[in-house]
Scaffold this motif. Structure first.
Motif, short mmCIF file in Angstrom:
data_model
loop_
_atom_site.label_atom_id
_atom_site.label_comp_id
_atom_site.label_asym_id
_atom_site.label_seq_id
_atom_site.Cartn_x
_atom_site.Cartn_y
_atom_site.Cartn_z
N THR A 1 0.95 -10.83 -3.65
CA THR A 1 1.73 -9.64 -3.99
C THR A 1 0.86 -8.42 -4.27
N ALA A 2 -0.32 -8.63 -4.84
CA ALA A 2 -1.20 -7.48 -5.12
C ALA A 2 -1.61 -6.80 -3.83
N GLU A 3 -1.93 -7.60 -2.79
CA GLU A 3 -2.28 -7.02 -1.49
C GLU A 3 -1.08 -6.30 -0.88
N ALA A 4 0.08 -6.91 -1.00
CA ALA A 4 1.29 -6.31 -0.44
C ALA A 4 1.58 -4.96 -1.10
N GLU A 5 1.50 -4.94 -2.43
CA GLU A 5 1.79 -3.70 -3.16
C GLU A 5 0.76 -2.63 -2.82
N ALA A 6 -0.50 -3.02 -2.69
CA ALA A 6 -1.56 -2.06 -2.35
C ALA A 6 -1.34 -1.48 -0.97
N LEU A 7 -0.71 -2.25 -0.09
CA LEU A 7 -0.43 -1.76 1.26
C LEU A 7 0.77 -0.84 1.29
N LEU A 8 1.77 -1.13 0.42
CA LEU A 8 3.03 -0.39 0.47
C LEU A 8 2.97 0.98 -0.21
N ARG A 9 2.37 1.05 -1.37
CA ARG A 9 2.45 2.29 -2.14
C ARG A 9 1.91 3.50 -1.39
N PRO A 10 0.77 3.40 -0.70
CA PRO A 10 0.29 4.57 0.04
C PRO A 10 1.22 5.03 1.16
N LEU A 11 2.09 4.13 1.65
CA LEU A 11 2.99 4.50 2.74
C LEU A 11 4.03 5.52 2.27
N LEU A 12 4.30 5.54 0.99
CA LEU A 12 5.31 6.46 0.44
C LEU A 12 4.68 7.70 -0.18
N THR A 13 3.36 7.69 -0.33
CA THR A 13 2.63 8.86 -0.88
C THR A 13 1.27 8.95 -0.20
N ARG A 14 1.26 9.14 1.11
CA ARG A 14 0.01 9.09 1.86
C ARG A 14 -0.42 10.49 2.27
N SER A 15 -1.74 10.76 2.23
CA SER A 15 -2.30 12.02 2.69
C SER A 15 -3.18 11.76 3.89
N ASP A 16 -3.06 12.60 4.89
CA ASP A 16 -3.78 12.40 6.15
C ASP A 16 -5.22 12.91 6.04
N GLY A 17 -5.96 12.40 5.05
CA GLY A 17 -7.35 12.85 4.89
C GLY A 17 -8.31 12.10 5.77
N ASP A 18 -7.86 10.95 6.35
CA ASP A 18 -8.79 10.12 7.09
C ASP A 18 -9.22 10.73 8.40
N HIS A 19 -8.40 11.60 8.97
CA HIS A 19 -8.71 12.13 10.29
C HIS A 19 -9.24 13.54 10.24
N GLY A 20 -9.65 13.98 9.07
CA GLY A 20 -10.37 15.23 9.05
C GLY A 20 -9.60 16.42 8.60
N ALA A 21 -9.07 17.19 9.52
CA ALA A 21 -8.79 18.58 9.26
C ALA A 21 -7.56 18.87 8.43
N ARG B 1 12.41 -1.55 -0.79
CA ARG B 1 13.01 -2.87 -1.05
C ARG B 1 11.94 -3.88 -1.44
N LEU B 2 10.82 -3.89 -0.71
CA LEU B 2 9.75 -4.83 -1.01
C LEU B 2 9.12 -4.54 -2.38
N LEU B 3 8.92 -3.27 -2.68
CA LEU B 3 8.38 -2.92 -3.99
C LEU B 3 9.35 -3.32 -5.10
N GLY B 4 10.65 -3.22 -4.80
CA GLY B 4 11.65 -3.67 -5.75
C GLY B 4 11.58 -5.17 -5.97
N LEU B 5 11.41 -5.93 -4.90
CA LEU B 5 11.28 -7.38 -5.02
C LEU B 5 10.05 -7.76 -5.83
N ILE B 6 8.94 -7.08 -5.57
CA ILE B 6 7.70 -7.37 -6.31
C ILE B 6 7.89 -7.08 -7.80
N ALA B 7 8.52 -5.93 -8.10
CA ALA B 7 8.78 -5.59 -9.51
C ALA B 7 9.72 -6.60 -10.15
N ASP B 8 10.75 -7.00 -9.40
CA ASP B 8 11.73 -7.97 -9.90
C ASP B 8 11.05 -9.31 -10.20
N GLU B 9 10.16 -9.74 -9.32
CA GLU B 9 9.50 -11.03 -9.48
C GLU B 9 8.57 -11.06 -10.69
#
Length: 490
Positions: free
Chosen positions: A362-382, A403-411
């Motif tokens: 779940t820690a890996e899953a949460e680490a993957l999900l959170r940036p998807l909802l608050t992501r900045s396009d700094g990786d590609h430069g400009a 939904r997945l973040l809700g399941l993780i929090a619920d668990e």
């Protein structure tokens, strides 16, 4: 040709007739006087002619000099004489278009398509943009429409869905006077862009309207129909209109033998696989995806090949083979990320996170999900432009992430956090009409509220979920589109 261009063309024709009747010797359909003069000067210089050599025997050096300086517009007779002396066609001298221009543009479009399929999306977009500008300058509407379709596909990969729709609409307008089958790729592009934005009903409307128009007009073009039926499967499935999705898949299979485009056939196998997965026929779905994957590998269509790995990962996840599911989804994500197909990459990451959660990581899953909802396009430069899943950009997968973040929090016993994510997911999915996902989410929310002792709120959630499950699709879709007269399709 759109209305403004038709009116402009008519005005040009009327002006030319008036000028000819006035005896001023202007050439029909030619460009501006200065442009023609510069063209004559360039071609004469390239061939090493003097003005006298070019002019004789019909004209004088002084006439050529005046023409090259843009002070006089040559007559059609004069242009034909000069074109003959310069070794070019009349059209090339009058308009700047050579017979080779269309061939060159088409070759460029093929190269740009290859770049989009196998290389960097931004590079492909730059090529399509240059070709669109060149085709517009030279007056080649078909080639410009093809370049706009390419730009639309590039914009969809990077997640710029409004831009993608604009490109597809512009292409459709350029082809407005063409038969409907010529416009179908642009219509399909618009429909997919609306689907990715979470506008499932409108996506269905566009596809079904085109199908009805094709069938009503007797234009039973197998390629166009296959493209439309295949594209309709995804929004049907997301809306819970499973019967329509299955029928579209059946019609697609019936049309396939009449189609000689392997890319369309591969898309058909991908679409059919979705209906087989929903019916629990995972072995058949995997076989269908294997056929699509083989064709995409032969065609070197990297993005579509990544989609096959993506769907095969989903199939394995449905079968409970989570290790193989994770492997396929990681392959898909890496392929899409290497092409900077931002939106598709994020969508795969949501499904990968689901597999990781199910594997108790779940820690890996949460680490993957959170940036998807608050992501900045700094990786590609400009640009530092925000790149994330939102209501207007991948709404179904944005809802899935919450939904997945809700399941993780619920668990882990965080009821407040779980409710917050479930409600965020509901807000996103209610806009899309994704019936199956909504019903499941209402069940999860109802279970949470019931455990918290909030029975009335729980009952409301359950009732809402039951409403989404009742007769899926019938409350949001009109009559099914008419079917083409295909032997064996009924």
């Amino acid at each position: 040709m759109d209305l403004a261009r038709r009116l402009s063309y008519r005005r040009g024709e009327e002006g030319t007739v008036a000028e000819k009747s006035a005896g001023d010797g202007r050439a029909a359909g030619a460009e501006g006087t200065a442009e023609i003069g510069r063209r004559v000067l360039r071609l004469r210089t390239e061939r090493g002619f003097t003005q006298r050599q070019l002019a004789e025997p019909a004209y004088t050096a002084a006439y050529v000099s005046t023409l090259e300086s843009g002070k006089v517009r040559p007559s059609e007779v004069a242009l034909r004489h000069l074109a003959d002396r310069l070794g070019v066609t009349y059209e090339e001298l009058a308009t700047g278009r050579s017979p080779q221009d269309a061939t060159r543009l088409r070759a460029g479009l093929t190269d740009a398509r290859r770049t989009l399929a196998t290389g960097d999306t931004e590079d492909a977009a730059a090529r399509f943009a240059a070709l669109s500008t060149e085709a517009d300058r030279l007056g080649f509407p078909d080639e410009r429409a093809a370049a706009l379709l390419g730009l639309g596909d590039c914009a969809m990969e990077t997640g710029e869905l409004t831009t993608a729709r604009d490109h597809f609409e512009a292409a459709e307008k350029l082809l407005a006077d063409e038969p409907l089958p010529r416009r179908v790729p642009a219509i399909r592009g618009r429909a997919v862009a609306h689907l990715l934005a979470g506008e499932l009903r409108y996506s269905c409307y566009l596809l079904e309207s085109a199908i009805d128009e094709l069938n009503a007009s007797g234009l039973h073009d197998p390629n166009a129909l296959l493209l439309l039926y295949t594209a309709s499967i995804a929004p049907y499935m997301d809306m819970g209109a499973h019967a329509r999705a299955v029928r579209a898949a059946e019609l697609s299979l019936a049309l396939a033998p009449s189609v000689d485009n392997p890319e369309l056939v591969a898309q058909m196998h991908r679409g059919v696989a979705r209906t087989l997965i929903a019916e629990g026929r995972t072995a058949e779905a995997d076989a269908s995806l294997a056929k699509a994957q083989e064709l995409y590998e032969q065609l070197r269509l990297r993005t579509d090949l990544a989609h096959c790995h993506w769907m095969r990962g989903y199939v394995h996840a449905q079968d409970g083979d989570l290790e193989r599911a994770e492997s396929e989804l990681r392959i898909a994500r890496d392929m899409l990320a290497s092409k900077r197909a931002t939106l598709f990459t994020m969508q795969v990451e949501v499904e990968l996170a689901d597999v990781l959660r199910r594997r108790c990581r779940t820690a890996e899953a949460e680490a993957l999900l959170r940036p998807l909802l608050t992501r900045s396009d700094g990786d590609h430069g400009a640009s530092q432009e925000t790149v994330e899943l939102t209501a207007e950009r991948g709404a179904v997968h944005a809802g899935g992430a919450h939904r997945l973040l809700g399941l993780i929090a619920d668990e882990r016993g965080d009821a407040e956090g779980a409710e917050e994510h479930y409600c965020a997911a509901l807000s996103l999915l209610e806009r899309t009409g994704a019936a199956g996902d909504l019903a499941d989410l209402c069940r999860l929310l109802g279970d949470l509220l019931r455990r918290e002792g909030r029975l009335e709120a729980a009952m409301d959630a359950y009732r809402t979920g039951l409403g989404h499950r009742a007769a899926p699709g019938t409350t949001t879709l009109g009559p099914a589109p008419a079917e083409p007269p295909i032997e064996g399709a009924h």
